[in-house]
Write a protein that holds these residues in place. Structure first.
Motif, PDB file in Angstrom:
ATOM      1  N   PHE A  78       3.463   1.478  -2.307  1.00 31.65           N
ATOM      2  CA  PHE A  78       4.556   1.172  -1.363  1.00 31.65           C
ATOM      3  C   PHE A  78       6.007   0.863  -2.294  1.00 31.65           C
ATOM      4  CE2 PHE A  78       4.774  -2.956  -0.964  1.00 31.65           C
ATOM      5  CZ  PHE A  78       3.696  -3.459  -0.052  1.00 31.65           C
TER       6      PHE A  78
ATOM      7  N   HIS B  76       6.497  -4.421 -13.648  1.00 30.17           N
ATOM      8  CA  HIS B  76       6.015  -4.763 -12.259  1.00 30.17           C
ATOM      9  C   HIS B  76       5.456  -6.182 -12.589  1.00 30.17           C
ATOM     10  CE1 HIS B  76       5.718  -4.473  -8.300  1.00 30.17           C
ATOM     11  NE2 HIS B  76       4.215  -4.855  -8.076  1.00 30.17           N
TER      12      HIS B  76
ATOM     13  N   TRP C 172       8.805  -7.528   4.035  1.00 26.14           N
ATOM     14  CA  TRP C 172       8.841  -6.301   3.630  1.00 26.14           C
ATOM     15  C   TRP C 172      10.453  -6.090   3.351  1.00 26.14           C
ATOM     16  CZ3 TRP C 172       6.053  -2.294   2.766  1.00 26.14           C
ATOM     17  CH2 TRP C 172       6.738  -0.980   3.030  1.00 26.14           C
TER      18      TRP C 172
ATOM     19  N   LEU D 281       2.297  -8.508   4.124  1.00 26.29           N
ATOM     20  CA  LEU D 281       1.067  -7.972   5.015  1.00 26.29           C
ATOM     21  C   LEU D 281       1.621  -7.770   6.430  1.00 26.29           C
ATOM     22  CD1 LEU D 281      -2.072  -7.436   5.189  1.00 26.29           C
ATOM     23  CD2 LEU D 281      -2.246  -9.794   5.704  1.00 26.29           C
TER      24      LEU D 281
ATOM     25  N   THR E 171       8.833   3.157  -1.628  1.00 27.58           N
ATOM     26  CA  THR E 171      10.149   2.722  -0.950  1.00 27.58           C
ATOM     27  C   THR E 171      11.254   2.757  -1.862  1.00 27.58           C
ATOM     28  OG1 THR E 171       9.288   0.293  -1.385  1.00 27.58           O
ATOM     29  CG2 THR E 171       9.156   1.038   0.970  1.00 27.58           C
ATOM     30  N   LEU E 172      10.881   2.597  -3.297  1.00 30.11           N
ATOM     31  CA  LEU E 172      12.097   2.657  -4.334  1.00 30.11           C
ATOM     32  C   LEU E 172      12.645   3.801  -4.256  1.00 30.11           C
ATOM     33  CD1 LEU E 172      10.735   0.458  -7.282  1.00 30.11           C
ATOM     34  CD2 LEU E 172      12.053  -0.089  -5.237  1.00 30.11           C
TER      35      LEU E 172
ATOM     36  N   MET F  38      15.402  -6.373  -9.859  1.00 31.74           N
ATOM     37  CA  MET F  38      15.107  -6.032 -11.106  1.00 31.74           C
ATOM     38  C   MET F  38      15.965  -5.155 -12.030  1.00 31.74           C
ATOM     39  SD  MET F  38      11.121  -5.438  -9.481  1.00 31.74           S
ATOM     40  CE  MET F  38      10.449  -4.362 -10.724  1.00 31.74           C
TER      41      MET F  38
ATOM     42  N   PHE G 230       2.504  -4.824   8.617  1.00 37.70           N
ATOM     43  CA  PHE G 230       1.506  -3.678   8.882  1.00 37.70           C
ATOM     44  C   PHE G 230       0.658  -3.956  10.104  1.00 37.70           C
ATOM     45  CE2 PHE G 230       2.478  -3.264   4.476  1.00 37.70           C
ATOM     46  CZ  PHE G 230       2.767  -1.828   4.191  1.00 37.70           C
TER      47      PHE G 230
ATOM     48  N   ILE H 198      -2.057   0.270  -0.315  1.00 32.12           N
ATOM     49  CA  ILE H 198      -0.573   0.581   0.149  1.00 32.12           C
ATOM     50  C   ILE H 198       0.186  -0.090  -0.645  1.00 32.12           C
ATOM     51  CG2 ILE H 198       0.842   0.397   2.221  1.00 32.12           C
ATOM     52  CD1 ILE H 198      -1.318   0.004   4.005  1.00 32.12           C
ATOM     53  N   GLN H 199      -0.006  -1.269  -0.940  1.00 28.69           N
ATOM     54  CA  GLN H 199       0.836  -2.010  -1.903  1.00 28.69           C
ATOM     55  C   GLN H 199       1.019  -1.383  -3.260  1.00 28.69           C
ATOM     56  OE1 GLN H 199      -0.552  -6.323  -3.010  1.00 28.69           O
ATOM     57  NE2 GLN H 199       1.394  -6.800  -2.861  1.00 28.69           N
TER      58      GLN H 199
ATOM     59  N   MET I  26      -6.322  -2.104   8.393  1.00 27.23           N
ATOM     60  CA  MET I  26      -5.128  -2.262   7.538  1.00 27.23           C
ATOM     61  C   MET I  26      -5.307  -3.224   6.536  1.00 27.23           C
ATOM     62  SD  MET I  26      -2.615  -0.692   9.119  1.00 27.23           S
ATOM     63  CE  MET I  26      -4.070   0.548   9.486  1.00 27.23           C
ATOM     64  N   VAL I  27      -5.903  -4.068   6.617  1.00 26.95           N
ATOM     65  CA  VAL I  27      -6.131  -5.087   5.627  1.00 26.95           C
ATOM     66  C   VAL I  27      -6.894  -4.550   4.560  1.00 26.95           C
ATOM     67  CG1 VAL I  27      -7.508  -7.437   4.982  1.00 26.95           C
ATOM     68  CG2 VAL I  27      -6.197  -7.120   7.072  1.00 26.95           C
TER      69      VAL I  27
ATOM     70  N   ALA J 244      13.763  -4.849  -5.767  1.00 31.58           N
ATOM     71  CA  ALA J 244      14.030  -3.858  -6.305  1.00 31.58           C
ATOM     72  C   ALA J 244      15.551  -3.937  -7.066  1.00 31.58           C
ATOM     73  CB  ALA J 244      13.909  -2.399  -5.596  1.00 31.58           C
TER      74      ALA J 244
ATOM     75  N   TYR K  81      -4.666  -2.176   2.695  1.00 33.10           N
ATOM     76  CA  TYR K  81      -3.555  -2.856   2.433  1.00 33.10           C
ATOM     77  C   TYR K  81      -3.434  -2.863   0.713  1.00 33.10           C
ATOM     78  CZ  TYR K  81      -0.013  -6.351   1.706  1.00 33.10           C
ATOM     79  OH  TYR K  81       1.029  -7.190   1.450  1.00 33.10           O
TER      80      TYR K  81
ATOM     81  N   TYR L  91       1.802   5.386   5.407  1.00 37.61           N
ATOM     82  CA  TYR L  91       2.907   5.054   6.535  1.00 37.61           C
ATOM     83  C   TYR L  91       2.608   5.705   7.725  1.00 37.61           C
ATOM     84  CZ  TYR L  91       6.561   3.157   3.269  1.00 37.61           C
ATOM     85  OH  TYR L  91       7.218   2.456   2.309  1.00 37.61           O
TER      86      TYR L  91
END
Lengths: 341, 315
Positions: free
Chosen positions: B304, B14, A215, A155, B308-309, A225, A158, B300-301, B293-294, A222, B297, B227
């Motif tokens: 992301f 995941h 972050w 968190l 990002t991967l 994993m 951000f 986003i989570q 943002m919260v 990754a 979030y 982003y």
């Protein structure tokens, strides 16, 4: 048996037979690995065929030109004595005078030292922390605990540094911050963390770690994993305990990713974090807080020394470019495909 | 179809980061148990370290005017003693509402223009048969690698007359080369046969982008869009440089002004916030700035990790 035709006599023969220049003959491999010869379409026809692709590019490229290339053009004022009424083009050339002034000034070494100190300090603190956090998240068997930590740890990334300043202030304020409450509870004297030359660097380094460690851990999670679990099983049968498995399997497996991240960070070593520094610093701590970017900002936009500030920015940009190119080359060597370009 | 199947598989992975080992014959040793305990303790420590500053800000923002204890004790104030005065004061303040709406405008305008610019650029860079693709890539990368700093960019905004426009806050950041690269890498991974068959069916490149590529790229577009959204919402620097009219100030600027005001009387806008304690006002405005943002979030989570991967680790 695959037939190889990638020899020059065959290409020459092929080009003669089809009446095209040899440079337009291309060797392609088909699905079974056989090499075949093909005629490349002519450049003009290719461009015509892609005309709507170029059309798609029109707006982004015009925009890119204005917002990314015009500043590069404007950067020429680093070699000029810029005066607003003369404009970028009309100002007088002074050669490298601005650079020489900067290199000879007493703040040059201080700025460079502070900038490199904060960049390296952030790597030294954040990188191990984010690796350990990634391993802990990976190994944690309590699903709820893991989910909560993951969610909370990502968190702060951000939140802006303005918000961070608000949070830090409630924590560190000398009159009423929580940390000083605790110090007072144990009979100590309160510390003004944000204006003490000794404490300030730690506030910068630790608040950055607090904000970014979750972050930065994502990339390591990754990588973790992707580890083949049978490696762990084999080690277990051989009698390795959990600590040894981390030491001899987990860490070596993610080593390429660690090296890649480290190199990419070294490439941006002159970016010590303008936003953070600008929010946290104050004149009392300039000697340990002023980095290249904050100095450029004050000198250029508050003192209107446009040319000098641009020269410093350009100096930083040139060094930064060399570092990025070198680190990118090294990354390509370490792990193919994870370099930026 | 295949793409859908793989995303399902990924989701399963995941939920359990480390796959269960099948070998139950080996009993965990004392060292193993010590390891698990250490991991758990570390996780709890991290939890505390991250949660305490956030919690202290939240409790501070609900502190009633009558409160006289220390900050530390304030963290344990029971919920029924909390007071919403600070939030009431903020939401009743014109300056705050104006800043909030300016920030929303910057957010919406920024994300839309950023996506309109980024998607086609990234897509064109991934068309492998395009003549001049190498040159294009180089042209895109040069400004990214060679950063000339803030003054030349400032002169540009001044020269094209963007000063004191909300667009000056988001336009300079509307193409982030890094995001273009991430998106292009994703587009590169889409099988060429899909595009080829559409081309044979007579689709133009624009049609291919809109009808085939974009539906397949929802995850990456969401990720990149978010982003951008975060960067525009949080942008403080451009607003500080380019906005002089206080009616156009976005939230981060107002927030900074509120935070920097040491006492009530120093700052006119703060004194307009009624009877809530100044510390509570500060904390509440921190929290209000973070709220979008919260809220965003969880979304986003969700995206992301995938995004990002795709951008950083292949395979």
């Amino acid at each position: 048996m695959s037939k190889t035709v990638s020899k020059s006599p065959e290409i020459a023969e092929f080009s003669r037979r089809h009446n095209v220049s040899p440079s337009r003959v291309k060797v392609v491999k088909n699905a079974s690995g056989e090499e075949l010869l093909m005629i490349k379409p002519s450049l003009g026809r290719e461009i015509l065929r892609h005309k709507d692709v170029y059309l798609l590019l029109l707006i982004p490229i015009v925009f890119y030109f204005i917002f990314k290339y015009v500043p590069i053009f404007n950067a020429q004022i680093a070699f000029k004595n810029f005066r607003a009424r003369d404009g970028v083009l009309g100002s007088q050339w002074v050669g490298f005078q601005n650079f020489i002034d900067f290199f000879n000034s007493f703040y040059f070494w201080e700025l460079l030292r502070n900038t490199v100190f904060y960049s390296i300090g952030k790597i030294v603190i954040s990188l191990p922390l984010s690796i350990i956090l990634a391993i802990a998240i990976y190994e944690c068997t309590h699903r709820v605990l893991r989910k909560v930590v993951q969610t909370l740890a990502y968190l702060p990334h951000f939140l802006s540094w303005v918000i961070m300043y608000g949070v830090l202030f409630a924590l560190l304020s000398p009159s009423s911050g929580i940390i000083n409450d605790i110090i007072k509870l144990f009979g100590g004297t309160p510390v003004d963390f944000l204006s003490s030359v000794k404490a300030f660097p730690w506030v910068v380094l630790l608040s950055d770690a607090w904000k970014e460690m979750g972050w930065s851990a994502i990339i390591f999670i990754a990588a973790l994993m992707g580890i083949d679990v049978s490696l762990f099983e084999a080690a277990m049968v051989e009698g390795a305990n959990s600590w040894q498995r981390v030491r001899y399997i987990t860490l070596p497996s993610i080593k390429p990713v660690i090296v890649t991240v480290l190199l990419l960070k070294l490439g941006t070593i002159l970016d010590a974090g303008f936003n953070q520094m600008y929010m946290l610093y104050s004149p009392q701590v300039y000697s340990v807080a002023d980095i290249i970017d904050t100095w450029v900002y004050r000198q250029g936009l508050l003192q209107f020394e446009f040319s000098l500030a641009t020269a410093v920015g350009l100096f930083k940009g040139a060094i930064g470019m060399i570092l990025v190119l070198v680190s990118n080359k090294l990354v390509q060597r370490v792990s193919e495909g994870s370099s930026l370009f | 179809m295949e793409a859908a199947a793989t995303t399902k598989k990924k989701k399963k992975v995941h939920t359990d980061l480390k796959p269960k080992m099948h070998n139950n014959a080996v009993r965990p040793t004392r060292a193993d148990r010590a390891f698990q305990v250490t991991v758990d303790i570390f996780m709890v420590l991290i939890l505390i370290v991250i949660a305490v500053p956030i919690w202290s800000t939240v409790t501070l923002s609900f502190r009633p005017n009558t409160y006289i204890g220390s900050y530390l004790e304030g963290m344990f104030l029971p919920v029924w003693d909390w007071s919403p005065d600070a939030y009431k004061a903020l939401l009743g303040n014109n300056g705050f509402l104006m800043a909030f709406s300016n920030s929303l405008k910057i957010l919406v305008g920024g994300v839309i223009s950023a996506l309109i610019l980024t998607i086609p650029l990234a897509y064109v860079m991934s068309v492998k048969t395009l003549p001049g693709r190498k040159i294009l890539t180089t042209l895109v990368l040069i400004p990214y690698i060679f950063d000339v700093g803030m003054i030349p960019a400032y002169l540009l905004v001044q020269n094209i007359g963007l000063m004191n426009h909300l667009a000056a806050v988001f336009l300079p950041g509307a193409i982030s080369t890094y995001n273009v690269i991430i998106m292009r890498q994703f587009f590169d991974g889409i099988p060429g046969e899909l595009k080829e068959s559409a081309r044979i069916d007579g689709c133009s490149e624009v049609q291919i982008l809109i009808r085939i590529i974009m539906p397949l790229s929802k995850a990456i577009i969401m990720t990149i869009g978010l982003y951008y959204g975060v960067s525009f919402w949080n942008n403080f620097f451009n607003a500080m440089l380019y906005i002089q009219d206080s009616n156009l100030n976005p939230l981060p600027i107002l927030l900074r002004n509120i935070l920097m005001a040491a006492g009530m009387n120093e700052y006119v806008e703060v004194s307009a916030f009624g009877n809530a304690p100044i510390e509570a006002i500060k904390a509440a405005s921190v929290f209000m700035s973070a709220i979008p943002m919260v809220i965003a979030y969880p979304f986003i989570q969700k995206y992301f990790t995938k995004g990002t991967l795709a951008g950083s680790v292949k395979g």
